[in-house]
Scaffold this active site. Sequence first.
Site, mmCIF file in Angstrom:
data_model
loop_
_atom_site.group_PDB
_atom_site.id
_atom_site.type_symbol
_atom_site.label_atom_id
_atom_site.label_comp_id
_atom_site.label_asym_id
_atom_site.label_seq_id
_atom_site.Cartn_x
_atom_site.Cartn_y
_atom_site.Cartn_z
ATOM 1 N N LYS A 24 0.617 -1.018 0.393
ATOM 2 C CA LYS A 24 0.052 -0.287 -0.498
ATOM 3 C C LYS A 24 1.023 0.918 0.217
ATOM 4 C CE LYS A 24 -1.709 1.435 4.092
ATOM 5 N NZ LYS A 24 -1.208 3.731 3.647
ATOM 6 N N ASN A 25 1.879 1.348 1.058
ATOM 7 C CA ASN A 25 2.648 2.553 1.123
ATOM 8 C C ASN A 25 3.631 2.826 0.336
ATOM 9 O OD1 ASN A 25 1.232 3.012 3.435
ATOM 10 N ND2 ASN A 25 3.068 2.589 4.886
ATOM 11 N N ARG A 100 -4.074 11.282 4.736
ATOM 12 C CA ARG A 100 -3.287 12.150 4.403
ATOM 13 C C ARG A 100 -2.116 12.234 3.479
ATOM 14 N NH1 ARG A 100 1.577 12.644 7.151
ATOM 15 N NH2 ARG A 100 1.502 14.318 8.113
ATOM 16 N N CYS A 124 -3.635 13.653 13.373
ATOM 17 C CA CYS A 124 -4.027 12.327 13.231
ATOM 18 C C CYS A 124 -3.896 11.474 14.322
ATOM 19 C CB CYS A 124 -3.013 11.410 11.773
ATOM 20 S SG CYS A 124 -2.834 9.846 11.785
ATOM 21 N N ARG A 129 1.909 14.215 13.966
ATOM 22 C CA ARG A 129 1.742 14.260 11.594
ATOM 23 C C ARG A 129 1.981 15.208 11.354
ATOM 24 N NH1 ARG A 129 -0.832 8.476 9.896
ATOM 25 N NH2 ARG A 129 1.278 8.241 8.640
ATOM 26 N N ILE A 131 4.565 18.104 8.886
ATOM 27 C CA ILE A 131 4.635 18.050 7.363
ATOM 28 C C ILE A 131 5.402 18.811 7.613
ATOM 29 C CG2 ILE A 131 2.579 16.977 6.248
ATOM 30 C CD1 ILE A 131 1.472 20.280 5.805
ATOM 31 N N ASP A 315 4.396 0.229 11.855
ATOM 32 C CA ASP A 315 3.415 -1.029 11.390
ATOM 33 C C ASP A 315 2.922 -2.056 12.210
ATOM 34 O OD1 ASP A 315 2.981 1.767 10.226
ATOM 35 O OD2 ASP A 315 2.672 1.437 8.650
ATOM 36 N N ARG A 407 -9.015 0.076 4.675
ATOM 37 C CA ARG A 407 -8.487 0.889 3.782
ATOM 38 C C ARG A 407 -6.953 0.331 3.602
ATOM 39 N NH1 ARG A 407 -5.454 5.252 7.676
ATOM 40 N NH2 ARG A 407 -4.790 5.563 5.993
HETATM 41 C C1 UD1 Z 1 4.635 6.640 6.412
HETATM 42 C C2 UD1 Z 1 3.506 5.710 6.461
HETATM 43 C C3 UD1 Z 1 3.490 4.298 7.661
HETATM 44 C C4 UD1 Z 1 4.270 4.301 8.788
HETATM 45 C C5 UD1 Z 1 4.961 5.959 8.344
HETATM 46 C C6 UD1 Z 1 6.389 5.017 9.239
HETATM 47 C C7 UD1 Z 1 2.938 6.372 4.096
HETATM 48 C C8 UD1 Z 1 0.866 6.193 3.640
HETATM 49 N N1 UD1 Z 1 2.571 6.134 5.084
HETATM 50 O O1 UD1 Z 1 3.953 7.649 6.735
HETATM 51 O O2 UD1 Z 1 2.613 4.108 7.554
HETATM 52 O O3 UD1 Z 1 3.898 4.291 10.232
HETATM 53 O O4 UD1 Z 1 5.640 6.110 7.249
HETATM 54 O O5 UD1 Z 1 7.285 4.377 9.358
HETATM 55 O O6 UD1 Z 1 3.499 5.420 3.501
HETATM 56 N N2 UD1 Z 1 7.278 14.264 11.457
HETATM 57 C C9 UD1 Z 1 7.520 15.295 11.260
HETATM 58 N N3 UD1 Z 1 7.751 16.037 10.253
HETATM 59 C C10 UD1 Z 1 7.495 15.398 9.288
HETATM 60 C C11 UD1 Z 1 6.834 14.921 8.915
HETATM 61 C C12 UD1 Z 1 7.204 13.683 9.506
HETATM 62 O O7 UD1 Z 1 7.045 15.800 12.459
HETATM 63 O O8 UD1 Z 1 7.873 16.653 8.480
HETATM 64 C C13 UD1 Z 1 7.551 12.909 12.109
HETATM 65 C C14 UD1 Z 1 6.090 12.211 12.144
HETATM 66 O O9 UD1 Z 1 5.467 12.830 13.116
HETATM 67 C C15 UD1 Z 1 6.321 10.923 12.943
HETATM 68 C C16 UD1 Z 1 7.731 10.514 12.335
HETATM 69 O O10 UD1 Z 1 7.960 11.912 11.543
HETATM 70 O O11 UD1 Z 1 6.823 11.326 13.271
HETATM 71 C C17 UD1 Z 1 7.550 10.286 10.599
HETATM 72 O O12 UD1 Z 1 6.667 10.231 10.266
HETATM 73 P P1 UD1 Z 1 6.881 9.454 8.510
HETATM 74 O O13 UD1 Z 1 7.809 9.075 8.447
HETATM 75 O O14 UD1 Z 1 6.783 10.717 8.056
HETATM 76 O O15 UD1 Z 1 5.144 8.836 8.486
HETATM 77 P P2 UD1 Z 1 4.566 9.140 7.186
HETATM 78 O O16 UD1 Z 1 5.339 9.650 5.855
HETATM 79 O O17 UD1 Z 1 3.542 10.232 7.729
#
Ligand code: UD1
Length: 442
Positions: A24-25, A100, A124, A129, A131, A315, A407
């Site tokens: 999925k990811n 998201r 979330c 979470r 960006i 995950d 999902r």
């Molecule tokens: C992706 C996966 C999710 C998985 C995660 C970590 C998808 C759709 N989802 O989520 O299933 O659990 O990787 O392996 O691919 N963070 C910040 N600022 C940012 C971005 C992230 O603070 O700009 C923090 C997040 O809040 C979190 C951590 O970094 O605590 C990891 O997030 P990230 O690796 O970005 O996960 P996702 O890409 O959202």
Amino acid sequence: MTREIIVVRGNNTLTGDVQIAGAKNSALKLMAAAILAQGECVVRNVPDISDIEVMSEVLEELGAVVTRDNFVGRDEHTLTIDTAGVDSFETPYELVSKMRASISVLGPLIGRFGEARVAMPGGCQIGARKIDMHLKGLEALGVEFEVEHGYLHATTPRGLNGAHVVLGFPSVGATENTLMAAVAAKGETIIENAACEPEIVDLANMLVEMGARVEDAGTSVIRVQGIGRDEFHPCDHTTCGDRIEAGTFLVGGALTGGPLTVHGIDPSYLRMAIVKLREMGCTVQEGDDYITVSREGELRPVEIQTLPHPGFPTDLQAQFMLLAACADGTSIITENVFENRFMFAAELARMGANIVIEEHHSLVRGGRPLQGAPVSSTDLRAGAALVLAGIVAEGETHVYKIGHIDRGYEDYVGKLRSLGADVSREGPYLNHRGTVRVETDA
Ligand code: UD1
């Protein structure tokens, strides 16, 4: 969200073979990457799950035509994405709020148009979470952002230029968005402290098939030589196997004894999970694209810390918490990736588990048999784990809010049934007064 529930009759085992779907990811980001080329990209091994439907809607909103090849005798897991007609760079709130991961169109839209308008994702349940790192990565390439009425408006007044980007944390999403813009930037980009997940490698491979020049994806320093916007061409790419779906089924085999074999997965994607299964007393055999788990003795307690890849994946944290709850002793599970990802513990406690949470640590005192109970999926991984809990519990378990499971898991119930589980989807569910019980989203 569906009003169905999953009914699980317990004291059961899971044995046999199961085919794992495409990740999925990965597939979500591969679909977004197709925006960079003008024409028909083919993405194979795409799971048939609701998140993919949402990403199809996102692309269609931009003007793409997405077709799932589901004619009789052809592969229903193949998506054709025709991006020739993409003439919009806006993704509405309605879609970003549903999923998201819709924000992963930000990078490729900037790459193709030099501009994008994407609704800001909300909070979330599994943490803040943010960006911020996505934005910092793109800003380093020359992107300017303004927030207008809940939308992020990205522009590139001085063009898109290669840069040295250092991420504060190896965020998967930030690495992907930066990468998908960098491939179309002028000159060289180096992404330092990049995420190393197999899905990043899959994305980089597809980008290379589209003409991009990307090196060292899968390591923490990714190097990109940008090419012109018009130099991308459509490609035909096959999505890698879903390591989290595979890990979920392996936990099912470990819980019940197996033997259970997952097919369509590279065992190197699950190195740390396999180490932990062995530590817990399981026998794990690996082949080129399959993994078999079985167990004869008691499950042993374990210490787990979630970390970015190649560390233990967040995950799979809920699924291993369930295993720990069934182990003979006390386990410690530490969540380092998301700050609020222990909601599953409260649901498992409703089934009799003894779990104490202290900030981002949990102490799981195993050994008490689980009892069937009504429980709710708090996110998709927790939902899948609750169904597995029902399989080993005494009596019947009703799992609510199963839209979360839909999902990310293709035909979860069908696959579990093929492994011998007594599990079914039922609903809309009637409560004891004979009225329909409606799910509400927390
Ligand atoms: C992706 C996966 C999710 C998985 C995660 C970590 C998808 C759709 N989802 O989520 O299933 O659990 O990787 O392996 O691919 N963070 C910040 N600022 C940012 C971005 C992230 O603070 O700009 C923090 C997040 O809040 C979190 C951590 O970094 O605590 C990891 O997030 P990230 O690796 O970005 O996960 P996702 O890409 O959202």
